[in-house]
Design an enzyme around this catalytic site. Structure first.
Site, PDB file in Angstrom:
ATOM      1  N   HIS A 167       0.840  -1.220   0.000  1.00  7.95           N
ATOM      2  CA  HIS A 167       0.000   0.000   0.000  1.00  7.95           C
ATOM      3  C   HIS A 167       0.869   1.262   0.000  1.00  7.95           C
ATOM      4  O   HIS A 167       0.431   2.315   0.442  1.00  7.95           O
ATOM      5  CB  HIS A 167      -0.938   0.041   1.206  1.00  7.95           C
ATOM      6  CG  HIS A 167      -1.661  -1.245   1.464  1.00  7.95           C
ATOM      7  ND1 HIS A 167      -2.902  -1.539   0.949  1.00  7.95           N
ATOM      8  CD2 HIS A 167      -1.277  -2.352   2.167  1.00  7.95           C
ATOM      9  CE1 HIS A 167      -3.265  -2.751   1.334  1.00  7.95           C
ATOM     10  NE2 HIS A 167      -2.291  -3.263   2.072  1.00  7.95           N
TER      11      HIS A 167
ATOM     12  N   SER B  92      15.558  21.851 -15.659  1.00  9.55           N
ATOM     13  CA  SER B  92      14.368  22.677 -15.830  1.00  9.55           C
ATOM     14  C   SER B  92      14.788  24.029 -16.391  1.00  9.55           C
ATOM     15  O   SER B  92      15.865  24.524 -16.070  1.00  9.55           O
ATOM     16  CB  SER B  92      13.678  22.867 -14.480  1.00  9.55           C
ATOM     17  OG  SER B  92      12.903  24.056 -14.480  1.00  9.55           O
TER      18      SER B  92
ATOM     19  N   LYS C 283      16.674  21.683 -10.475  1.00 11.45           N
ATOM     20  CA  LYS C 283      15.981  20.466 -10.875  1.00 11.45           C
ATOM     21  C   LYS C 283      16.838  19.456 -11.623  1.00 11.45           C
ATOM     22  O   LYS C 283      17.703  19.807 -12.416  1.00 11.45           O
ATOM     23  CB  LYS C 283      14.785  20.821 -11.775  1.00 11.45           C
ATOM     24  CG  LYS C 283      13.613  21.432 -11.035  1.00 11.45           C
ATOM     25  CD  LYS C 283      13.038  20.561  -9.946  1.00 11.45           C
ATOM     26  CE  LYS C 283      12.022  19.553 -10.420  1.00 11.45           C
ATOM     27  NZ  LYS C 283      10.819  20.080 -11.033  1.00 11.45           N
TER      28      LYS C 283
ATOM     29  N   GLU D 211       9.957   8.796 -16.757  1.00 17.08           N
ATOM     30  CA  GLU D 211       8.574   9.236 -16.974  1.00 17.08           C
ATOM     31  C   GLU D 211       8.082   8.834 -18.366  1.00 17.08           C
ATOM     32  O   GLU D 211       6.943   8.406 -18.541  1.00 17.08           O
ATOM     33  CB  GLU D 211       8.481  10.759 -16.821  1.00 17.08           C
ATOM     34  CG  GLU D 211       8.791  11.239 -15.417  1.00 17.08           C
ATOM     35  CD  GLU D 211       8.973  12.754 -15.377  1.00 17.08           C
ATOM     36  OE1 GLU D 211      10.123  13.207 -15.309  1.00 17.08           O
ATOM     37  OE2 GLU D 211       7.969  13.478 -15.452  1.00 17.08           O
TER      38      GLU D 211
END
Ligand code: ARG
Length: 461
Positions: A157, A278, A284, A291
């Site tokens: 979970h 970024s 970043k 992704e």
């Protein structure tokens, strides 16, 4: 003007829109190698069967080889008016060698031709992807061997559950990918039958030798029903299913990588080679490769859904709908190859922050099950009672804002008088993982053994 390949009964040519909706040359040109190979095998068989002269066969073979050289050199002109790769090559062959070229299509239809080419293409794609999956598995197993004894939090979970080792977690993906290879191998076994000789749908009256064509193309045998052979694409559906399941596996690893490299987790650091920056936030490091691997699952599963929908309810035998079988297969193949390569790059380069993982592995009462098991083993409490006692101890620790091992012996004994100081030995992360020696469990010795077994198998298949 009417089409040179089939225009005999036509007075006029197709409209521009007709040509545009009909043409597949824009995407099926990638089948050129398979088409040349299939045509050479067909010509050889026709010559052996006495249907074509030896001179014609030689002219055809040399002509097809020359066309292959043109395509490789980029000088071949693909014509939309000639619809697809099959007619583009055949037209060029006749242009180069004349009459002999026009004999090649004897006892053949584009329907068995395309079914054959496509099987050959999918077979080649399976072989190439299989090598990539094996390579990714090896990289995972090597990293698993390195981290066989490094604890990390195990989750259910996405809540801290019990400590596991990082190596164990990586080997879970090796198991999944191994089944993906199995599914690809199954697909390959079933698709490896040769449709050539089924002709348009009914077979042919020429005395062809289908076993010879099949063996020249490394198929196990000829297909056994001409209608089935030209009109099913279940091999492509199976292939896309296998790729979809594999993509789902890769997307789960990708999702974990995204999570692991976030600052709040901080389990791993990805390399510069597999992250991006970024344009506004200077700090970043974005895990774009992970992704996009996660996202490309959409197009791979979409390819499967698309082709299932194309095939659903199609009457036998061939229908032009089936020309829509290729783009999904080509696109899913490209996406899968890219995702496998990106995943392997990330896995090879990632730096595991073992101190951070170890620290988090010991937080969140992750060894509560070890405490309950100790109560059962040493004090002979029934497991359900031990579970309850441990739950109360977790409640006490939580109220004080400490971990279980930070409770005093007196506090422990307040819940269960039989508890002795020995209990503290089972509350460490290392003791916890070391105790999970059951087959397939996370104990470092197990993990090290499994990792080296995988490395051995993958290095010497
Ligand atoms: N380009 C076609 C395809 O991919 C080849 C088969 C055409 N057959 C036909 N009967 N028109 O399906």
């Amino acid at each position: 003007p009417a089409n040179a390949q089939w225009g005999g009964r036509f007075a006029g040519g197709p409209s521009a829109i007709m040509q545009e909706i009909n043409a597949s040359i824009g995407f099926d040109q990638v089948l050129w190698r398979q088409d040349l190979r299939g045509s050479k095998a067909h010509a050889r068989m026709l010559a052996r069967a006495g249907i074509l002269s030896g001179t014609d066969e030689t002219a055809i073979r040399d002509g097809l080889d020359a066309i292959g050289a043109e395509i490789e050199a980029g000088t071949f002109v693909f014509e939309t008016a000639l619809e697809d790769i099959h007619m583009n090559i055949e037209a060029r062959l006749s242009e180069r060698i004349g009459e002999a070229g026009k004999r090649l299509h004897t006892a053949r239809s584009r329907n068995d031709q395309v079914a054959t080419d496509f099987r050959l293409w999918v077979r080649d794609a399976i072989d190439a992807l299989d090598r990539q999956v094996a390579s990714l598995m090896l990289s995972l197993a090597i990293r698993a061997a390195e981290h066989a004894a490094d604890p990390m939090p195990g989750f259910t979970h996405l809540q801290t559950a019990q400590p596991v080792t990082f190596g164990h977690h990586l080997l879970a993906y090796v198991e999944m990918l191994s089944r993906d290879r199995g599914r690809l191998a199954d697909t390959r076994r079933r698709l490896n039958e040769c449709p050539l000789g089924s002709a348009a749908l009914a077979g042919t009256s020429f005395p062809i030798d289908r076993a010879l064509t099949a063996s020249l193309l490394d198929f196990d045998r000829p297909t056994q029903n001409s209608l089935d052979a030209v009109s099913d694409r279940d091999f492509a559906l199976e292939y896309l299913s296998a790729l979809s399941i594999m993509a789902v596996h890769l997307s789960r690893l990708a999702e974990e990588i995204v999570t692991w490299c976030s600052a709040p987790f901080g389990f791993i650091r990805l390399s510069d080679a597999f992250t991006t920056g970024s344009s506004i936030m200077p700090q970043k490091r974005n895990p774009d490769a992970a992704e996009l691997t996660r996202a490309k699952t959409g197009r791979i599963v979409g390819a499967l859904m698309g082709l299932l929908t194309v095939m659903k309810g199609l009457p036998l035998a061939y229908a032009k709908d089936m020309q829509e079988d290729k783009e999904p297969v080509f696109q899913a193949t490209d996406a899968s190859a890219l995702c496998l390569a990106a995943t392997e790059g990330m896995v090879r380069d990632l730096v595991a922050r073992t101190d951070r993982m170890r620290a988090l592995a010991g937080s969140g009462y992750s060894t509560a099950t070890d405490l309950a098991d100790w109560l059962v083993r040493v004090l002979r409490l029934p497991f359900r009672t031990a579970h309850h006692v441990t739950g109360r101890l977790v409640g006490r620790a939580e109220a004080r804002g400490v971990e279980l091992a930070e409770l005093s012996l007196e506090e422990m004994q307040a819940e269960e008088p039989g508890i002795t100081a020995e209990v503290f030995a089972v509350l460490t992360v290392d003791a916890s993982v070391a105790s999970r020696t059951s087959e397939g469990g996370t104990a470092p010795d197990n993990v090290a053994r499994q990792a080296s077994a995988w490395i051995g198998r993958l290095q010497h298949p």
